[in-house]
Design a protein around this motif. Structure first.
Motif, PDB file in Angstrom:
ATOM      1  N   ILE A  37       0.863  -1.187   0.000  1.00 34.54           N
ATOM      2  CA  ILE A  37       0.000   0.000   0.000  1.00 34.54           C
ATOM      3  C   ILE A  37       0.896   1.232   0.000  1.00 34.54           C
ATOM      4  CG2 ILE A  37      -1.813   1.290   1.187  1.00 34.54           C
ATOM      5  CD1 ILE A  37      -2.650  -1.276   2.576  1.00 34.54           C
ATOM      6  N   PHE A  38       0.637   2.144  -0.926  1.00 35.94           N
ATOM      7  CA  PHE A  38       1.352   3.420  -0.895  1.00 35.94           C
ATOM      8  C   PHE A  38       0.415   4.535  -1.349  1.00 35.94           C
ATOM      9  CE2 PHE A  38       2.274   1.660  -5.130  1.00 35.94           C
ATOM     10  CZ  PHE A  38       1.970   2.723  -5.975  1.00 35.94           C
ATOM     11  N   GLY A  39       0.788   5.760  -0.959  1.00 35.58           N
ATOM     12  CA  GLY A  39       0.028   6.940  -1.363  1.00 35.58           C
ATOM     13  C   GLY A  39       0.888   7.831  -2.235  1.00 35.58           C
ATOM     14  N   ILE A  40       0.251   8.542  -3.159  1.00 34.40           N
ATOM     15  CA  ILE A  40       0.969   9.457  -4.028  1.00 34.40           C
ATOM     16  C   ILE A  40       0.232  10.797  -4.070  1.00 34.40           C
ATOM     17  CG2 ILE A  40       2.089   7.742  -5.510  1.00 34.40           C
ATOM     18  CD1 ILE A  40      -0.196   7.953  -7.450  1.00 34.40           C
ATOM     19  N   THR A  47       3.924   9.533  -0.880  1.00 35.03           N
ATOM     20  CA  THR A  47       3.722  10.239   0.389  1.00 35.03           C
ATOM     21  C   THR A  47       3.777   9.281   1.573  1.00 35.03           C
ATOM     22  OG1 THR A  47       1.326  10.018   0.141  1.00 35.03           O
ATOM     23  CG2 THR A  47       2.354  12.037  -0.712  1.00 35.03           C
ATOM     24  N   PHE A  48       3.476   8.017   1.360  1.00 32.15           N
ATOM     25  CA  PHE A  48       3.632   6.984   2.393  1.00 32.15           C
ATOM     26  C   PHE A  48       3.640   5.620   1.697  1.00 32.15           C
ATOM     27  CE2 PHE A  48      -0.969   7.388   1.968  1.00 32.15           C
ATOM     28  CZ  PHE A  48      -1.394   6.068   1.920  1.00 32.15           C
ATOM     29  N   ILE A  49       4.242   4.623   2.346  1.00 26.24           N
ATOM     30  CA  ILE A  49       4.263   3.238   1.839  1.00 26.24           C
ATOM     31  C   ILE A  49       4.447   2.307   3.019  1.00 26.24           C
ATOM     32  CG2 ILE A  49       6.767   3.227   1.395  1.00 26.24           C
ATOM     33  CD1 ILE A  49       6.137   1.433  -1.066  1.00 26.24           C
ATOM     34  N   ASN A  50       3.744   1.186   3.023  1.00 30.34           N
ATOM     35  CA  ASN A  50       3.919   0.238   4.118  1.00 30.34           C
ATOM     36  C   ASN A  50       5.122  -0.667   3.845  1.00 30.34           C
ATOM     37  OD1 ASN A  50       2.857  -1.376   2.109  1.00 30.34           O
ATOM     38  ND2 ASN A  50       1.449  -2.479   3.438  1.00 30.34           N
ATOM     39  N   ALA A  54       7.089  -1.816   0.244  1.00 27.71           N
ATOM     40  CA  ALA A  54       8.476  -1.469  -0.034  1.00 27.71           C
ATOM     41  C   ALA A  54       9.322  -2.721  -0.261  1.00 27.71           C
ATOM     42  CB  ALA A  54       9.040  -0.639   1.122  1.00 27.71           C
ATOM     43  N   GLU A  55       9.107  -3.766   0.551  1.00 24.45           N
ATOM     44  CA  GLU A  55       9.892  -4.996   0.408  1.00 24.45           C
ATOM     45  C   GLU A  55       9.618  -5.678  -0.921  1.00 24.45           C
ATOM     46  OE1 GLU A  55       8.976  -7.270   3.849  1.00 24.45           O
ATOM     47  OE2 GLU A  55      10.375  -6.156   5.160  1.00 24.45           O
ATOM     48  N   GLN A  56       8.348  -5.667  -1.370  1.00 23.48           N
ATOM     49  CA  GLN A  56       8.041  -6.277  -2.665  1.00 23.48           C
ATOM     50  C   GLN A  56       8.767  -5.558  -3.797  1.00 23.48           C
ATOM     51  OE1 GLN A  56       3.949  -7.631  -3.579  1.00 23.48           O
ATOM     52  NE2 GLN A  56       3.394  -6.919  -1.517  1.00 23.48           N
ATOM     53  N   VAL A 135      -2.792   3.504  -3.420  1.00 25.56           N
ATOM     54  CA  VAL A 135      -2.667   2.357  -4.329  1.00 25.56           C
ATOM     55  C   VAL A 135      -2.368   1.113  -3.497  1.00 25.56           C
ATOM     56  CG1 VAL A 135      -1.421   1.373  -6.284  1.00 25.56           C
ATOM     57  CG2 VAL A 135      -1.812   3.858  -6.163  1.00 25.56           C
ATOM     58  N   THR A 136      -3.106   0.075  -3.725  1.00 29.40           N
ATOM     59  CA  THR A 136      -2.831  -1.243  -3.124  1.00 29.40           C
ATOM     60  C   THR A 136      -2.413  -2.184  -4.238  1.00 29.40           C
ATOM     61  OG1 THR A 136      -5.106  -2.017  -3.327  1.00 29.40           O
ATOM     62  CG2 THR A 136      -4.520  -0.852  -1.312  1.00 29.40           C
TER      63      THR A 136
END
Length: 401
Positions: A37-40, A47-50, A54-56, A135-136
């Protein structure tokens, strides 16, 4: 495969969402899910990412913040061609205030490798104004491999079904042709037997009828003759009766020969091996060929009548094939039988033929022999070379008692 868009719905407002306690809860929620999940923002920057997301992508969360996510992870198509940002469904979705869901594209990792992805983009609305998107995404490589394997298996199955259908169609066509050939052979055999009965037995019976009529007439005239003439007539009638006896013997021989052609009595009275011996030597005598004969059946076991008849007919067709096609001068026949197996080989020194000739669609005699052999649980092997003769070898494995 799918790509979905939907009209913008009214945004949800969570009371106190900007308070630290809510921010902590949202952070825990993002970190607890296995999906990325991340935001743009409106420029496409993160703007954020879980951590899972990030690992994927092969990054630490802090390395992704502020980066353009399209340039970072969505920059190329599967074939390596550049993917322009203005065509990106993620960006178009929030710029047009429409959500989307895609499962036909790739995300790219830090190391340059790619993975099949299913992603959803949903616009972030604040005060009626789109501020960006969330975005998921999830790696669906395993699912794609399973789908590809399923498609491949389905293609293989369809190919096999097509091949089996074609083989069945060809087999049915051969069966029809073999049936027609068998019918033709049967009619020809009936015609031959009818001709023999008419030409040979018919003429003999007509001659006998005329002789019987002649005798009847002469017997009626005997009382009118003088003793000397009557004695002379008796001598003539005795000679006529002897001639009639010879005609009857000839008729009996013809009947026996016709019956033998239909079904050799030796097969019923003396068994299969004696019948094969008789048939081989009868054929050699009529065809005027040299015979190299070998038979070892001391350990043979009695066979059911249908099996014995089928083997005899196969052997007859082997010899018939030599007589019709081989133009041979020498024939070697080997018959071996035990309690477990029967082996019959017929080899000639004739002109031979190409192997394809025995596989031709109109090789009905060979087809008939092979069908009989398969019905008995055996096989018929044929080897032949042009100018070097042919070898027919019948093998039958007998069932255990």
């Amino acid at each position: 495969m799918f790509a979905e868009t939907a009209p913008l719905t009214a945004p949800m407002h969570l009371p106190g969402a900007d308070q630290p306690v809510w921010r902590d809860k949202l952070s825990q929620l993002l970190e607890s899910t296995g999906e990325g999940i991340f935001g743009i923002d409106m420029d496409g920057c993160c703007t954020f990412i879980n951590r899972a997301g990030a690992e994927q992508l092969g990054f630490a969360p802090g390395e992704v913040l502020g980066k353009n996510m399209h340039e970072l992870a969505h920059h190329s198509h599967a074939d390596g061609a550049h993917y322009p940002e203005h065509l990106c469904p993620i960006f178009n979705a929030f710029r047009m205030a429409l959500p989307c869901r895609i499962d036909t594209e790739l995300f790219w990792r830090r190391d340059g490798s790619a993975f099949a992805v299913e992603y959803s983009s949903y616009p972030i609305v604040d005060g009626g104004v789109v501020q960006g998107a969330v975005v998921t995404f999830v790696d669906i490589s395993a699912r794609k491999r399973a789908e590809e394997a399923l498609r491949h298996a389905n293609d293989v199955l369809e190919q096999r079904v097509s091949e089996r259908t074609q083989a069945l169609s060809e087999a049915l066509q051969q069966l029809r042709e073999l049936s027609a050939y068998t019918h033709t052979v049967r009619e020809e055999e009936r015609t031959r037997i009818a001709r023999e009965v008419h030409d040979e037995l018919g003429s003999l019976l007509v001659a006998l009828k005329m002789d019987v009529g002649w005798l009847d007439k002469r017997l009626g005239e005997q009382q009118q003759r003088e003793p000397v003439a009557a004695q002379a007539m008796r001598d003539t009638m005795r000679s006529k009766c002897q001639n009639m006896g010879r005609l009857i013997e000839a008729a009996v021989d013809n009947v026996g020969r016709i019956i033998t052609d239909l079904r050799p009595s030796i097969l019923d009275h003396q068994g299969l091996w004696a019948a094969l011996d008789w048939q081989a030597h009868e054929f050699m005598q009529s065809a005027e060929l040299e015979l190299d004969w070998q038979m070892d059946v001391e350990q043979a076991v009695p066979l059911p009548e249908p099996s014995a008849m089928a083997i005899f007919r196969i052997f007859q067709e082997m010899l018939s094939n030599v007589g019709r096609h081989a133009q041979a001068s020498h024939l070697a026949i080997t018959i071996l039988a035990t309690a477990d197996e029967i082996s019959i080989s017929v080899q000639d020194n004739g002109k031979g033929a190409a192997p394809a000739a025995f596989e031709a669609a109109n090789a009905y005699g060979v087809m008939g022999m092979r069908e009989r052999a398969r019905h008995l649980g055996g096989s018929l092997e044929i080897s032949s070379q042009i100018g070097l003769g042919s070898l027919f070898h019948l093998r039958i494995q007998l069932p255990k008692p």
